[in-house]
Design an enzyme around this catalytic site. Structure first.
Site, mmCIF file in Angstrom:
data_model
loop_
_atom_site.group_PDB
_atom_site.id
_atom_site.type_symbol
_atom_site.label_atom_id
_atom_site.label_comp_id
_atom_site.label_asym_id
_atom_site.label_seq_id
_atom_site.Cartn_x
_atom_site.Cartn_y
_atom_site.Cartn_z
ATOM 1 N N ALA A 114 -10.296 -4.068 16.187
ATOM 2 C CA ALA A 114 -9.697 -5.416 16.365
ATOM 3 C C ALA A 114 -8.649 -5.962 15.246
ATOM 4 O O ALA A 114 -7.689 -6.680 15.641
ATOM 5 C CB ALA A 114 -10.975 -6.423 15.828
ATOM 6 N N SER A 154 1.278 3.551 -2.801
ATOM 7 C CA SER A 154 0.794 4.307 -3.663
ATOM 8 C C SER A 154 0.378 5.730 -3.247
ATOM 9 O O SER A 154 0.738 6.531 -3.854
ATOM 10 C CB SER A 154 -0.384 3.953 -4.410
ATOM 11 N N SER A 208 -2.336 0.766 14.740
ATOM 12 C CA SER A 208 -2.765 2.034 15.029
ATOM 13 C C SER A 208 -3.047 2.131 16.451
ATOM 14 O O SER A 208 -3.043 0.988 17.235
ATOM 15 C CB SER A 208 -4.120 2.096 14.416
ATOM 16 N N GLY A 232 0.926 -1.335 0.027
ATOM 17 C CA GLY A 232 0.003 -0.068 -0.010
ATOM 18 C C GLY A 232 0.673 1.252 -0.044
ATOM 19 O O GLY A 232 0.694 2.352 0.762
ATOM 20 N N ILE A 280 -2.571 10.946 11.532
ATOM 21 C CA ILE A 280 -1.937 11.254 10.490
ATOM 22 C C ILE A 280 -2.737 11.847 9.440
ATOM 23 O O ILE A 280 -3.632 11.276 8.923
ATOM 24 C CB ILE A 280 -1.087 10.352 10.184
ATOM 25 N N TYR A 309 -12.181 -2.155 12.800
ATOM 26 C CA TYR A 309 -10.526 -1.661 12.633
ATOM 27 C C TYR A 309 -9.758 -1.710 13.805
ATOM 28 O O TYR A 309 -8.622 -2.251 13.407
ATOM 29 C CB TYR A 309 -10.840 -0.038 12.334
ATOM 30 N N ASN A 341 2.127 -2.069 5.408
ATOM 31 C CA ASN A 341 1.349 -1.075 5.652
ATOM 32 C C ASN A 341 -0.214 -0.797 5.073
ATOM 33 O O ASN A 341 -0.906 0.153 5.542
ATOM 34 C CB ASN A 341 2.124 0.030 5.218
ATOM 35 N N VAL A 358 -3.434 -7.188 -1.483
ATOM 36 C CA VAL A 358 -2.843 -7.933 -0.520
ATOM 37 C C VAL A 358 -3.702 -8.640 0.776
ATOM 38 O O VAL A 358 -3.330 -9.508 1.307
ATOM 39 C CB VAL A 358 -1.726 -7.424 0.246
ATOM 40 N N LYS A 410 -6.330 -4.136 13.972
ATOM 41 C CA LYS A 410 -5.156 -3.378 14.328
ATOM 42 C C LYS A 410 -4.552 -4.115 15.448
ATOM 43 O O LYS A 410 -3.389 -4.150 15.924
ATOM 44 C CB LYS A 410 -5.408 -1.902 14.359
HETATM 45 P P1 NAP Z 1 -4.352 5.834 2.675
HETATM 46 O O1 NAP Z 1 -3.823 7.258 2.703
HETATM 47 O O2 NAP Z 1 -5.792 5.502 2.732
HETATM 48 O O3 NAP Z 1 -3.441 4.771 1.954
HETATM 49 C C1 NAP Z 1 -3.896 3.405 2.057
HETATM 50 C C2 NAP Z 1 -2.845 2.618 0.980
HETATM 51 O O4 NAP Z 1 -3.185 1.338 1.374
HETATM 52 C C3 NAP Z 1 -3.021 3.119 -0.298
HETATM 53 O O5 NAP Z 1 -1.898 2.982 -0.935
HETATM 54 C C4 NAP Z 1 -3.727 1.757 -0.831
HETATM 55 O O6 NAP Z 1 -3.538 1.403 -2.076
HETATM 56 C C5 NAP Z 1 -3.413 0.802 -0.036
HETATM 57 N N1 NAP Z 1 -4.152 -0.475 0.070
HETATM 58 C C6 NAP Z 1 -5.523 -0.470 0.736
HETATM 59 N N2 NAP Z 1 -5.964 -1.714 0.532
HETATM 60 C C7 NAP Z 1 -4.972 -2.465 -0.133
HETATM 61 C C8 NAP Z 1 -5.173 -3.883 -0.622
HETATM 62 N N3 NAP Z 1 -5.952 -4.685 -0.435
HETATM 63 N N4 NAP Z 1 -3.880 -4.144 -1.542
HETATM 64 C C9 NAP Z 1 -2.970 -3.408 -1.346
HETATM 65 N N5 NAP Z 1 -2.899 -1.934 -0.978
HETATM 66 C C10 NAP Z 1 -3.919 -1.880 -0.444
HETATM 67 O O7 NAP Z 1 -3.962 5.197 4.329
HETATM 68 P P2 NAP Z 1 -2.744 5.978 5.309
HETATM 69 O O8 NAP Z 1 -3.236 6.805 6.256
HETATM 70 O O9 NAP Z 1 -1.383 6.006 4.403
HETATM 71 O O10 NAP Z 1 -2.648 4.303 6.101
HETATM 72 C C11 NAP Z 1 -1.531 3.558 6.095
HETATM 73 C C12 NAP Z 1 -1.541 2.788 7.060
HETATM 74 O O11 NAP Z 1 -1.698 3.189 8.340
HETATM 75 C C13 NAP Z 1 -2.909 1.787 7.542
HETATM 76 O O12 NAP Z 1 -2.571 0.383 7.739
HETATM 77 C C14 NAP Z 1 -3.594 2.601 8.206
HETATM 78 O O13 NAP Z 1 -4.495 1.795 8.877
HETATM 79 C C15 NAP Z 1 -2.410 3.031 9.185
HETATM 80 N N6 NAP Z 1 -2.879 4.102 9.966
HETATM 81 C C16 NAP Z 1 -3.004 5.096 9.311
HETATM 82 C C17 NAP Z 1 -3.608 6.407 10.635
HETATM 83 C C18 NAP Z 1 -3.823 7.890 9.927
HETATM 84 O O14 NAP Z 1 -4.124 8.575 10.859
HETATM 85 N N7 NAP Z 1 -3.863 8.058 8.526
HETATM 86 C C19 NAP Z 1 -3.575 6.329 11.767
HETATM 87 C C20 NAP Z 1 -3.061 4.992 12.357
HETATM 88 C C21 NAP Z 1 -2.813 4.011 11.431
HETATM 89 P P3 NAP Z 1 -4.534 1.799 -3.398
HETATM 90 O O15 NAP Z 1 -5.004 3.140 -3.351
HETATM 91 O O16 NAP Z 1 -3.527 1.495 -4.513
HETATM 92 O O17 NAP Z 1 -5.480 0.640 -3.289
#
Ligand code: NAP
Length: 239
Positions: free
Chosen positions: A149, A10, A134, A8, A180, A147, A82, A60, A151
């Protein structure tokens, strides 16, 4: 040169992590599922700076696609789980599909990728697995039970796998981000961000850069005596 696969990557935290690992001299595998143009843009950005990068499409949450991805990448030294999705919904409104999708994307994905990555790491007696959980996996978030559960499951997977792989020279650690600003949190209003900031001891929100720096640390030899740990990168929101 070490190979890192960031699931993930992108967009959001994954994309910034790819930038920082590329700049640090890693060969970066950018994995995406749906956002092909974002992944392509990131690839062009990295290779235009003469960094070493490749793109690989795979959902994935699908075991067979993960297997195929690892057959193509071969020799991943650092795996960063990720990829993830989020959803805000009352627990009593959650459908079987909501639950299954959340667990598949956020937890089963890490299981599939760890299982596929480990044989190479075990053979070479060195590897780094970094799982992105998270703070809601640490303390539970209202209207995000599925979510939370998933994490929390990531935290359990991290600790148990760290115990199993310690003698193989492989560390398994977890980062638990706070709030974030990425696409994942884009549904929140400025008012929401303001109150989240006020609730955070540092008075700030996190950035993808904060998470990427923590991942770089866990990938490096500076952290070789650290395994099975959960690092909260959250401005003190959860301590
Ligand atoms: P995001 O901006 O929504 O990006 C999510 C990424 O995950 C995208 O690149 C998406 O790729 C990819 N993805 C989702 N489902 C997928 C799959 N089935 N196979 C392959 N790729 C997949 O989210 P983010 O904020 O960067 O979050 C990244 C990680 O940090 C996540 O695990 C999230 O739970 C965790 N997190 C985020 C926060 C926050 O506040 N942002 C806080 C705590 C934890 P495509 O678009 O190409 O599908």
């Amino acid at each position: 040169m070490k190979n890192v696969l960031i699931t993930g990557s992108s967009r959001g935290i994954g994309a910034e992590t790819a930038r920082q690992f590329a700049a640090a001299g890693y060969h970066v595998w950018i994995n995406y599922n749906r956002s092909a143009s974002d992944a392509q843009r990131l690839y062009s950005e990295l290779t235009s700076q003469n960094y070493c990068a490749d793109i690989i499409q795979a959902d994935v949450s699908d075991s067979s696609q993960v297997k195929e991805m690892f057959n193509k990448t071969r020799g991943i030294d650092v795996l960063i789980n990720n990829a993830g999705i989020a959803q805000s919904k009352l627990f009593t409104d959650l459908t079987d599909d909501d639950w299954n999708k959340m667990i598949a994307c956020n937890l089963s994905s890490a299981f599939y990728c760890c299982r596929a990555a480990l044989p190479h790491m075990i053979r070479q007696k060195w590897g780094r697995i970094i799982n992105i959980s998270s703070m809601w996996g640490q303390v539970g978030g209202s209207c995000e039970v599925h979510y939370s559960a998933a994490k929390a499951g990531i935290i359990g997977l991290t600790k148990a796998l760290a115990m199993e792989e310690g003698l193989s020279g492989i560390t398994v650690n977890c980062i638990a981000p706070g709030v974030i600003r990425t696409d994942m949190t884009s549904h929140l209003s400025e008012e929401d961000f303001k109150s989240l900031k006020e609730e955070t001891p540092t008075g700030t929100l996190g950035t993808p850069e904060d998470i990427a720096r923590a991942a770089l640390f866990f990938a490096s030899d500076s952290s070789s005596f650290i395994t099975g740990q959960v690092l909260g990168v959250n401005g003190g929101f959860v301590v």
